[in-house]
Design a protein around this motif. Structure first.
Motif, PDB file in Angstrom:
ATOM      1  N   GLY A 364       0.791  -1.227   0.000  1.00  0.00           N
ATOM      2  CA  GLY A 364       0.000   0.000   0.000  1.00  0.00           C
ATOM      3  C   GLY A 364       0.821   1.272   0.000  1.00  0.00           C
ATOM      4  N   ARG A 365       1.974   1.300  -0.676  1.00  0.00           N
ATOM      5  CA  ARG A 365       2.798   2.515  -0.732  1.00  0.00           C
ATOM      6  C   ARG A 365       2.234   3.510  -1.751  1.00  0.00           C
ATOM      7  NH1 ARG A 365       7.154  -1.485  -0.814  1.00  0.00           N
ATOM      8  NH2 ARG A 365       8.434  -1.320   1.071  1.00  0.00           N
ATOM      9  N   GLY A 366       2.587   4.791  -1.537  1.00  0.00           N
ATOM     10  CA  GLY A 366       2.318   5.816  -2.530  1.00  0.00           C
ATOM     11  C   GLY A 366       3.303   5.679  -3.682  1.00  0.00           C
ATOM     12  N   LEU A 367       3.072   6.453  -4.760  1.00  0.00           N
ATOM     13  CA  LEU A 367       3.897   6.306  -5.964  1.00  0.00           C
ATOM     14  C   LEU A 367       5.362   6.630  -5.696  1.00  0.00           C
ATOM     15  CD1 LEU A 367       4.132   5.727  -8.946  1.00  0.00           C
ATOM     16  CD2 LEU A 367       3.521   8.122  -9.414  1.00  0.00           C
ATOM     17  N   LYS A 368       5.638   7.724  -4.989  1.00  0.00           N
ATOM     18  CA  LYS A 368       7.041   8.088  -4.730  1.00  0.00           C
ATOM     19  C   LYS A 368       7.744   7.011  -3.906  1.00  0.00           C
ATOM     20  CE  LYS A 368       6.720  13.131  -5.046  1.00  0.00           C
ATOM     21  NZ  LYS A 368       6.899  14.418  -4.315  1.00  0.00           N
ATOM     22  N   ALA A 369       7.052   6.484  -2.913  1.00  0.00           N
ATOM     23  CA  ALA A 369       7.647   5.433  -2.074  1.00  0.00           C
ATOM     24  C   ALA A 369       7.889   4.166  -2.887  1.00  0.00           C
ATOM     25  CB  ALA A 369       6.732   5.137  -0.889  1.00  0.00           C
ATOM     26  N   GLN A 370       6.985   3.896  -3.815  1.00  0.00           N
ATOM     27  CA  GLN A 370       7.167   2.728  -4.672  1.00  0.00           C
ATOM     28  C   GLN A 370       8.407   2.877  -5.546  1.00  0.00           C
ATOM     29  OE1 GLN A 370       3.830   0.636  -6.536  1.00  0.00           O
ATOM     30  NE2 GLN A 370       2.482   2.238  -5.713  1.00  0.00           N
ATOM     31  N   MET A 371       8.614   4.051  -6.081  1.00  0.00           N
ATOM     32  CA  MET A 371       9.775   4.266  -6.955  1.00  0.00           C
ATOM     33  C   MET A 371      11.076   4.202  -6.164  1.00  0.00           C
ATOM     34  SD  MET A 371       8.221   4.286  -9.714  1.00  0.00           S
ATOM     35  CE  MET A 371       9.592   4.532 -10.820  1.00  0.00           C
ATOM     36  N   ARG A 372      11.031   4.689  -4.921  1.00  0.00           N
ATOM     37  CA  ARG A 372      12.226   4.556  -4.069  1.00  0.00           C
ATOM     38  C   ARG A 372      12.517   3.074  -3.803  1.00  0.00           C
ATOM     39  NH1 ARG A 372      10.054   9.160  -1.315  1.00  0.00           N
ATOM     40  NH2 ARG A 372       9.091   7.812   0.263  1.00  0.00           N
ATOM     41  N   TYR A 373      11.450   2.320  -3.563  1.00  0.00           N
ATOM     42  CA  TYR A 373      11.613   0.881  -3.328  1.00  0.00           C
ATOM     43  C   TYR A 373      12.186   0.190  -4.572  1.00  0.00           C
ATOM     44  CZ  TYR A 373      10.302  -4.016  -2.614  1.00  0.00           C
ATOM     45  OH  TYR A 373      10.333  -5.385  -2.501  1.00  0.00           O
ATOM     46  N   ALA A 374      11.667   0.534  -5.738  1.00  0.00           N
ATOM     47  CA  ALA A 374      12.163  -0.065  -6.990  1.00  0.00           C
ATOM     48  C   ALA A 374      13.648   0.217  -7.174  1.00  0.00           C
ATOM     49  CB  ALA A 374      11.366   0.466  -8.171  1.00  0.00           C
ATOM     50  N   ASN A 375      14.046   1.412  -6.794  1.00  0.00           N
ATOM     51  CA  ASN A 375      15.462   1.778  -6.900  1.00  0.00           C
ATOM     52  C   ASN A 375      16.313   0.979  -5.920  1.00  0.00           C
ATOM     53  OD1 ASN A 375      17.468   3.555  -8.141  1.00  0.00           O
ATOM     54  ND2 ASN A 375      17.652   4.452  -6.094  1.00  0.00           N
ATOM     55  N   LYS A 376      15.796   0.797  -4.706  1.00  0.00           N
ATOM     56  CA  LYS A 376      16.536   0.050  -3.672  1.00  0.00           C
ATOM     57  C   LYS A 376      16.763  -1.403  -4.066  1.00  0.00           C
ATOM     58  CE  LYS A 376      15.280   2.657   0.504  1.00  0.00           C
ATOM     59  NZ  LYS A 376      14.539   2.595   1.800  1.00  0.00           N
ATOM     60  N   ILE A 377      15.764  -2.025  -4.702  1.00  0.00           N
ATOM     61  CA  ILE A 377      15.905  -3.436  -5.052  1.00  0.00           C
ATOM     62  C   ILE A 377      16.619  -3.632  -6.386  1.00  0.00           C
ATOM     63  CG2 ILE A 377      13.862  -4.103  -3.729  1.00  0.00           C
ATOM     64  CD1 ILE A 377      12.332  -4.328  -6.382  1.00  0.00           C
ATOM     65  N   GLY A 378      16.997  -2.515  -7.030  1.00  0.00           N
ATOM     66  CA  GLY A 378      17.755  -2.615  -8.274  1.00  0.00           C
ATOM     67  C   GLY A 378      16.936  -3.036  -9.467  1.00  0.00           C
ATOM     68  N   ALA A 379      15.658  -2.655  -9.508  1.00  0.00           N
ATOM     69  CA  ALA A 379      14.811  -3.011 -10.649  1.00  0.00           C
ATOM     70  C   ALA A 379      15.399  -2.443 -11.935  1.00  0.00           C
ATOM     71  CB  ALA A 379      13.398  -2.482 -10.432  1.00  0.00           C
ATOM     72  N   ARG A 380      15.429  -3.256 -12.985  1.00  0.00           N
ATOM     73  CA  ARG A 380      15.992  -2.815 -14.255  1.00  0.00           C
ATOM     74  C   ARG A 380      15.034  -1.901 -15.007  1.00  0.00           C
ATOM     75  NH1 ARG A 380      16.743  -7.799 -17.303  1.00  0.00           N
ATOM     76  NH2 ARG A 380      17.923  -6.560 -18.801  1.00  0.00           N
ATOM     77  N   PHE A 381      13.748  -2.226 -14.914  1.00  0.00           N
ATOM     78  CA  PHE A 381      12.727  -1.414 -15.563  1.00  0.00           C
ATOM     79  C   PHE A 381      11.589  -1.157 -14.582  1.00  0.00           C
ATOM     80  CE2 PHE A 381      14.734  -3.878 -18.945  1.00  0.00           C
ATOM     81  CZ  PHE A 381      15.067  -2.886 -19.865  1.00  0.00           C
TER      82      PHE A 381
END
Length: 431
Positions: A364-381
């Motif tokens: 249930g994260r907001g969009l900005k928090a989701q993008m920070r999470y994606a960056n932390k886990i090293g998502a390629r796309f």
């Protein structure tokens, strides 16, 4: 009172950020052993205590001081395995594996348990990879096992390793050696530790393996087993050396190697690293021709070795060997709203069916928090999914490495990820 938020002394957790190293090493070992015809065997983590007392040897440190032994609810004495070989041979006998084609070649990987002082490279719960070959008596078999161990170490990236070999003879020539040892140590009785004084009567050869600095210093001048070999054992040892020479495997004869377990006969060997301090042995093994019969099985020759996974990883780290890192998340889908969250789950399942690692928000994260999470886990796309994307059936795929975006169809999301992945690969290698 035990601290419930701390692991027991002498044990380690393997965390998600490190487990890929274990997986790499273990799979590499099993795959390489397969080239030599070894198939994996899995045996219980505990056995009846007699399996180890009878076969490991009741004069060894393992049995006398280090075993985790308890009574189960049926008042049976049970022991967590301190090593694999005795349990593997028990399994071979129980299931009559020697009735099939010989030799029987098995390998294994798993945890062992010994109560001893924890230190670098020596834990109370530790992990071993090993291999056992049953039904081969020739020197060629000994050399092949040593060659396998050598290749295993090379294949996972270890270099600067040295091989030491010895022969501890058979029961016939060892009887004469025991007499010589007993005579030598009798004059040193007052200097030996209490345990070694007991060994002097029952198995003086165990004194050579004592960890006491005083006993180790005394043992330096003890007679060498290699000087007492009978003709058959000497011929066998010469054959092992001839095969190693022919294969170009360098070795040094170390007459002090006796190994710590009673079941060994003839050839014993160790691979030594100079990069991990006192616990320098990363692999050890040898021949144990009488063990199968001692367990109630057929009279078949056997030999094997084991190597500690923790020590292998220590050597790899000390030699700056880079273990391939696992791939990161291929795509993170950031949904906005209930409908988008539902669609994101469907899209992720579609991608997983195609072999992609696809993740979406489940907390249930907001969009900005989701993008920070994606960056932390090293998502390629990444892909943001909202109302307009659902209406149009299209979304923008963002490459996290360079920030480039491209519009893709949600109906063909797997093809789009394939294409984007190839384009990223081609750019990286200038194809």
């Amino acid at each position: 009172m035990a601290e419930i938020n701390k692991a027991p002394r002498g044990t380690n957790d393997v965390l998600p950020g490190e487990s890929y190293k274990w997986q790499f090493v273990e799979q590499k070992l099993i795959d390489t052993a397969g080239l030599y015809g070894f198939k994996e065997i899995r045996v219980p983590v505990f056995e009846h205590t007699e399996v180890f007392v009878k076969n490991v040897g009741d004069t060894t440190d393992v049995v006398q001081k280090e075993m985790y032994t308890f009574l189960d609810k049926g008042d049976r004495s049970i022991t967590l395995r301190p090593e694999f070989t005795a349990g593997v041979i028990r399994s071979v006998v129980e299931h009559s594996l020697t009735a099939a084609a010989l030799p029987v070649k098995v390998c294994y990987c798993g945890g062992c348990y010994r109560y001893e002082k924890p230190q670098a490279g020596r834990l109370r719960e530790f992990h071993q990879f090993g291999a056992e070959c049953i039904g081969a008596a020739s020197p060629a078999a000994d050399a092949e096992m040593i060659a396998l161990a050598n290749q295993l170490l090379c294949d996972i990236g270890i270099n600067k390793i040295s091989l030491e070999i010895n022969s501890i003879g058979c029961p016939v020539c060892r009887a004469e050696y025991h007499k010589a040892l007993k005579e030598f140590f009798e004059s040193k009785k007052t200097e030996l530790c209490a345990t070694c004084n007991e060994r002097l009567e029952r198995n003086p050869m165990r004194i050579l393996d004592c960890k006491s600095p005083v006993c180790a210093e005394i043992a330096k001048d003890a007679p060498k087993v290699i000087d007492f070999l009978c003709d058959e054992c000497q011929t066998h040892f010469d054959g092992v050396k001839a095969h190693l020479d022919a294969m170009g495997i360098a070795y040094k004869i170390n007459p002090r190697i006796v190994r710590g377990l009673d079941y060994y006969t003839r050839t014993v060997f160790e691979f030594i690293s100079g990069d991990i301090g006192a616990q320098a042995t990363v692999c050890g093994g040898g021949r144990y021709d009488g063990l199968l019969e001692q367990m109630g099985g057929a009279k078949e020759p056997a030999l094997g070795f084991a190597m500690g996974i923790e020590r292998l990883l220590m050597v790899l780290e000390s030699q700056n060997v880079e273990i391939p890192t696992p791939k990161t998340c291929d795509l993170y889908i950031a949904p906005m709203g209930e409908a988008a969250t539902l669609k994101a789950s469907v899209l992720c399942n579609t991608l997983r069916d195609e072999g992609f690692e696809a993740l979406t928000d489940i907390v249930g994260r907001g969009l900005k928090a989701q993008m920070r999470y994606a960056n932390k886990i090293g998502a390629r796309f990444t892909l943001v999914l909202g109302e307009s994307e659902l209406e149009n059936g299209k979304a923008r795929l963002k490459c996290m490495e360079n920030g480039e975006e491209s519009e893709i169809s949600l109906d063909n999301i797997a093809d789009a990820i394939y294409e984007a992945t190839f384009a990223q690969f081609a750019e990286q290698f200038e194809l």
